[in-house]
Write a protein that holds these residues in place. Structure first.
Motif, PDB file in Angstrom:
ATOM      1  N   TYR A 127      43.232  25.995 107.110  1.00  0.00           N
ATOM      2  CA  TYR A 127      43.034  24.941 106.113  1.00  0.00           C
ATOM      3  C   TYR A 127      44.340  24.304 105.640  1.00  0.00           C
ATOM      4  CZ  TYR A 127      38.661  27.167 106.705  1.00  0.00           C
ATOM      5  OH  TYR A 127      37.566  27.693 107.307  1.00  0.00           O
ATOM      6  N   TYR A 160      52.886  27.147 116.221  1.00  0.00           N
ATOM      7  CA  TYR A 160      51.432  27.273 116.056  1.00  0.00           C
ATOM      8  C   TYR A 160      50.979  28.611 116.638  1.00  0.00           C
ATOM      9  CZ  TYR A 160      46.498  26.574 117.253  1.00  0.00           C
ATOM     10  OH  TYR A 160      45.151  26.741 117.410  1.00  0.00           O
ATOM     11  N   ARG A 161      50.499  29.494 115.773  1.00  0.00           N
ATOM     12  CA  ARG A 161      50.080  30.859 116.134  1.00  0.00           C
ATOM     13  C   ARG A 161      51.148  31.548 116.999  1.00  0.00           C
ATOM     14  NH1 ARG A 161      46.893  29.380 112.953  1.00  0.00           N
ATOM     15  NH2 ARG A 161      44.630  29.736 112.924  1.00  0.00           N
ATOM     16  N   TYR A 194      42.606  19.389 103.802  1.00  0.00           N
ATOM     17  CA  TYR A 194      41.505  19.674 104.712  1.00  0.00           C
ATOM     18  C   TYR A 194      40.176  19.214 104.106  1.00  0.00           C
ATOM     19  CZ  TYR A 194      40.174  22.361 108.831  1.00  0.00           C
ATOM     20  OH  TYR A 194      39.752  22.744 110.071  1.00  0.00           O
ATOM     21  N   LYS A 225      30.941  30.005 108.038  1.00  0.00           N
ATOM     22  CA  LYS A 225      31.136  29.712 109.473  1.00  0.00           C
ATOM     23  C   LYS A 225      31.513  30.912 110.318  1.00  0.00           C
ATOM     24  CE  LYS A 225      33.683  25.431 109.210  1.00  0.00           C
ATOM     25  NZ  LYS A 225      34.565  24.581 109.985  1.00  0.00           N
ATOM     26  N   SER A 237      39.102  33.313 115.707  1.00  0.00           N
ATOM     27  CA  SER A 237      39.204  32.391 116.848  1.00  0.00           C
ATOM     28  C   SER A 237      39.665  33.169 118.073  1.00  0.00           C
ATOM     29  CB  SER A 237      40.232  31.300 116.568  1.00  0.00           C
ATOM     30  OG  SER A 237      39.890  30.576 115.423  1.00  0.00           O
ATOM     31  N   ASN A 241      43.703  26.433 119.898  1.00  0.00           N
ATOM     32  CA  ASN A 241      43.343  25.041 120.121  1.00  0.00           C
ATOM     33  C   ASN A 241      44.385  24.434 121.062  1.00  0.00           C
ATOM     34  OD1 ASN A 241      41.033  24.921 118.506  1.00  0.00           O
ATOM     35  ND2 ASN A 241      42.219  24.592 116.652  1.00  0.00           N
ATOM     36  N   PRO A 272      40.165  20.565 119.364  1.00  0.00           N
ATOM     37  CA  PRO A 272      39.553  21.827 118.916  1.00  0.00           C
ATOM     38  C   PRO A 272      38.826  22.540 120.059  1.00  0.00           C
ATOM     39  CG  PRO A 272      38.688  19.961 117.642  1.00  0.00           C
ATOM     40  CD  PRO A 272      39.556  19.395 118.709  1.00  0.00           C
ATOM     41  N   GLU A 278      31.623  24.174 122.797  1.00  0.00           N
ATOM     42  CA  GLU A 278      30.259  23.745 122.444  1.00  0.00           C
ATOM     43  C   GLU A 278      29.749  22.708 123.441  1.00  0.00           C
ATOM     44  OE1 GLU A 278      29.713  22.457 118.378  1.00  0.00           O
ATOM     45  OE2 GLU A 278      27.657  21.820 118.788  1.00  0.00           O
ATOM     46  N   LYS A 283      27.742  27.535 122.835  1.00  0.00           N
ATOM     47  CA  LYS A 283      27.544  27.914 121.423  1.00  0.00           C
ATOM     48  C   LYS A 283      26.199  28.631 121.262  1.00  0.00           C
ATOM     49  CE  LYS A 283      28.302  25.863 116.884  1.00  0.00           C
ATOM     50  NZ  LYS A 283      28.717  24.632 116.221  1.00  0.00           N
ATOM     51  N   GLN A 296      30.100  28.888 115.140  1.00  0.00           N
ATOM     52  CA  GLN A 296      31.490  28.511 115.450  1.00  0.00           C
ATOM     53  C   GLN A 296      31.763  28.971 116.873  1.00  0.00           C
ATOM     54  OE1 GLN A 296      34.372  27.793 116.120  1.00  0.00           O
ATOM     55  NE2 GLN A 296      35.581  27.179 114.362  1.00  0.00           N
ATOM     56  N   ALA A 297      31.788  28.030 117.809  1.00  0.00           N
ATOM     57  CA  ALA A 297      31.867  28.392 119.231  1.00  0.00           C
ATOM     58  C   ALA A 297      33.196  29.033 119.617  1.00  0.00           C
ATOM     59  CB  ALA A 297      31.612  27.147 120.082  1.00  0.00           C
ATOM     60  N   GLU A 333      43.897  33.483 121.991  1.00  0.00           N
ATOM     61  CA  GLU A 333      44.714  33.674 120.794  1.00  0.00           C
ATOM     62  C   GLU A 333      44.817  35.166 120.509  1.00  0.00           C
ATOM     63  OE1 GLU A 333      44.089  34.248 116.881  1.00  0.00           O
ATOM     64  OE2 GLU A 333      44.004  32.122 116.373  1.00  0.00           O
TER      65      GLU A 333
HETATM   66  N1  EPU Z   1      33.960  22.332 116.212  1.00  0.00           N
HETATM   67  C1  EPU Z   1      32.871  22.043 117.017  1.00  0.00           C
HETATM   68  N2  EPU Z   1      32.080  23.079 117.411  1.00  0.00           N
HETATM   69  C2  EPU Z   1      32.321  24.356 117.055  1.00  0.00           C
HETATM   70  C3  EPU Z   1      33.437  24.658 116.249  1.00  0.00           C
HETATM   71  C4  EPU Z   1      34.252  23.615 115.829  1.00  0.00           C
HETATM   72  O1  EPU Z   1      32.628  20.896 117.358  1.00  0.00           O
HETATM   73  O2  EPU Z   1      31.533  25.216 117.446  1.00  0.00           O
HETATM   74  C5  EPU Z   1      34.784  21.220 115.703  1.00  0.00           C
HETATM   75  C6  EPU Z   1      34.551  21.048 114.206  1.00  0.00           C
HETATM   76  O3  EPU Z   1      33.498  20.205 113.942  1.00  0.00           O
HETATM   77  C7  EPU Z   1      35.852  20.468 113.731  1.00  0.00           C
HETATM   78  C8  EPU Z   1      36.884  21.033 114.699  1.00  0.00           C
HETATM   79  O4  EPU Z   1      36.149  21.534 115.820  1.00  0.00           O
HETATM   80  O5  EPU Z   1      35.855  19.069 113.850  1.00  0.00           O
HETATM   81  C9  EPU Z   1      37.725  22.124 114.081  1.00  0.00           C
HETATM   82  O6  EPU Z   1      36.866  23.187 113.662  1.00  0.00           O
HETATM   83  P1  EPU Z   1      37.247  24.160 112.439  1.00  0.00           P
HETATM   84  O7  EPU Z   1      37.645  23.361 111.260  1.00  0.00           O
HETATM   85  O8  EPU Z   1      36.161  25.144 112.287  1.00  0.00           O
HETATM   86  O9  EPU Z   1      38.584  24.859 112.876  1.00  0.00           O
HETATM   87  P2  EPU Z   1      39.069  25.459 114.287  1.00  0.00           P
HETATM   88  O10 EPU Z   1      40.055  24.509 114.886  1.00  0.00           O
HETATM   89  O11 EPU Z   1      37.908  25.858 115.135  1.00  0.00           O
HETATM   90  C10 EPU Z   1      41.144  26.615 113.238  1.00  0.00           C
HETATM   91  C11 EPU Z   1      41.797  27.967 113.277  1.00  0.00           C
HETATM   92  C12 EPU Z   1      41.056  28.930 112.361  1.00  0.00           C
HETATM   93  C13 EPU Z   1      41.099  28.379 110.946  1.00  0.00           C
HETATM   94  C14 EPU Z   1      40.466  26.987 110.954  1.00  0.00           C
HETATM   95  C15 EPU Z   1      40.564  26.289 109.624  1.00  0.00           C
HETATM   96  C16 EPU Z   1      42.804  28.188 115.483  1.00  0.00           C
HETATM   97  C17 EPU Z   1      42.730  28.811 116.827  1.00  0.00           C
HETATM   98  N3  EPU Z   1      41.810  28.473 114.647  1.00  0.00           N
HETATM   99  O12 EPU Z   1      39.849  26.759 113.786  1.00  0.00           O
HETATM  100  O13 EPU Z   1      41.747  30.165 112.370  1.00  0.00           O
HETATM  101  O14 EPU Z   1      40.406  29.229 110.054  1.00  0.00           O
HETATM  102  O15 EPU Z   1      41.143  26.128 111.909  1.00  0.00           O
HETATM  103  O16 EPU Z   1      41.888  25.897 109.382  1.00  0.00           O
HETATM  104  O17 EPU Z   1      43.748  27.441 115.210  1.00  0.00           O
HETATM  105  C18 EPU Z   1      41.840  32.248 113.544  1.00  0.00           C
HETATM  106  O18 EPU Z   1      42.964  31.913 113.920  1.00  0.00           O
HETATM  107  O19 EPU Z   1      41.331  33.344 113.873  1.00  0.00           O
HETATM  108  C19 EPU Z   1      41.073  31.331 112.709  1.00  0.00           C
HETATM  109  C20 EPU Z   1      39.836  31.606 112.313  1.00  0.00           C
END
Ligand code: EPU
Length: 337
Positions: A127, A160-161, A194, A225, A237, A241, A272, A278, A283, A296-297, A333
């Motif tokens: 976030y 990044y990570r 965010y 989620k 995750s 990404n 993402p 997905e 998913k 959350q895929a 990751e």
């Molecule tokens: N999205 C999809 N389908 C899905 C999941 C996500 O279309 O099944 C789209 C969402 O709609 C959104 C975008 O992908 O537009 C990003 O999704 P989300 O905000 O859930 O974040 P993320 O990129 O999937 C990253 C971090 C998370 C962190 C969140 C919030 C990485 C690898 N993951 O996830 O970190 O909580 O942002 O900042 O960078 C972790 O590292 O273990 C982790 C949970």
């Protein structure tokens, strides 16, 4: 310090995989860590909360659970405070302790599983905030000599990570203490960049959010989620990404006009991985007890009795299909052992 043999690691990894360690010790102090390293058993695996780990087989070596505890305020000025936490402290409990002391800066990182010592290794983030944003310095034990060395923010080479502890110094150091520079006010410069946080605060009818409100919003979003590892085994995750060059993104956008993107580093575009997965239809997919989480895929889950090898096979199949469809290779990751 008790050395255990053929020790089941199931409760030490959030995927809940029942792999065995040939030797296992829990180290509660720097001195115990030093003693563990002096056993000179290879290979070595240092465990924090086991929340970023997939065990695909038994570990034929020494597992050290880093349980160095303690949290304290070290230095206070008018504007900021330096706090110190032992590497073995639970990250979320530490965030709550900071909030109780009205210390701001890590509220966006609420509810991230794992330990304080593991946080800088992969520069945890969520976030709009990463630990590097509040990082002051850390102390780590040089495994070969048992000496404690200090690392500044610059020394850690955060990305990044990513950090130097995943790159050049991989396997050479064990983090023992982490020092963060936090803000003293309830209303410090909060980060609500965010969209999901802003929407959640709005739904909570909060106009002027405090650090406590932001933390509550993050907890609400994450709980909606992400599966709770205490109920469904997972490691957050599973993939990073991916970032791709702008030219590649332009071509993809022609074929997939709905593609989601964010600015990445060095002019690259971040896509993402959850969206890519997905789009490939994974998913909610389940194969035995290994699955791709329905909400959350990007999160792979163990519904009960999946083996690490089964989850890893599913991860590879997912990555292969994303590569076929989008020409992008996902990288894990989590640490796959
Ligand atoms: N999205 C999809 N389908 C899905 C999941 C996500 O279309 O099944 C789209 C969402 O709609 C959104 C975008 O992908 O537009 C990003 O999704 P989300 O905000 O859930 O974040 P993320 O990129 O999937 C990253 C971090 C998370 C962190 C969140 C919030 C990485 C690898 N993951 O996830 O970190 O909580 O942002 O900042 O960078 C972790 O590292 O273990 C982790 C949970």
């Amino acid at each position: 310090m008790k050395i255990r043999e053929n020790y089941n690691l199931q409760s030490y990894n959030t995927f809940g995989i029942p792999a065995n360690a040939t030797y296992f010790v829990e180290a509660h102090s720097e001195e115990e860590l030093r003693q563990a390293f002096q056993l000179n058993i290879q290979p070595l695996l240092i465990l924090g909360g086991g929340s970023n780990l997939l065990l695909t087989k038994d570990f034929n070596g020494l597992v050290i659970k880093n349980a160095v505890a303690g949290k304290e305020i070290i230095k206070e000025s008018k504007e900021y405070i330096i706090v110190r936490a032992g590497a073995g402290e639970n990250w979320h409990s530490f965030v709550i302790w900071c909030l109780e002391n009205n210390l701001g800066g890590i509220e966006n990182l609420s509810l991230i599983p794992g330990t304080v010592g593991a946080a800088p290794i992969q520069n945890i983030g969520a976030y709009g905030v990463e630990i590097k944003d509040v990082f002051h310095h850390l102390e780590a034990m040089h495994i070969a000599t048992g000496e404690i060395h200090t690392f500044s923010k610059e020394d850690c080479k955060f990305g990044y990570r990513d950090s130097i502890f995943k790159q050049k110094l991989k396997g050479q150091y064990c983090i023992t203490q982490v020092y963060l520079q936090l803000n003293k006010s309830d209303y410090h410069d909060i980060n609500i960049s965010y969209g999901a946080i802003r929407d959640t605060l709005k739904a909570m009818n909060i106009e002027h959010p405090t650090i406590h409100d932001v933390s509550n919003a993050v907890i609400t979003i994450r709980s909606s989620k992400l599966p709770d590892p205490a109920k469904i085994g997972n490691s957050g995750s599973f993939f990073k990404n991916p970032e791709i060059p702008f030219t590649q993104f332009e071509i993809l956008q022609q074929n997939f006009p709905n593609i989601i993107s964010f600015p990445g580093s060095d002019g690259n575009i971040k896509i993402p991985a959850g969206w890519l997965i997905e789009q490939c239809g994974w998913k909610g997919y389940r194969r035995g007890d290994a699955g791709c989480y329905e909400k959350q895929a990007l999160v792979l889950v163990n519904y009960g009795k999946a083996t690490g090898a089964e989850i890893w096979q599913l991860a590879k199949d997912i990555a292969d299909s994303v590569e076929v469809k989008f020409g992008i290779r996902l990288s894990a990751e989590v640490n796959v052992m």
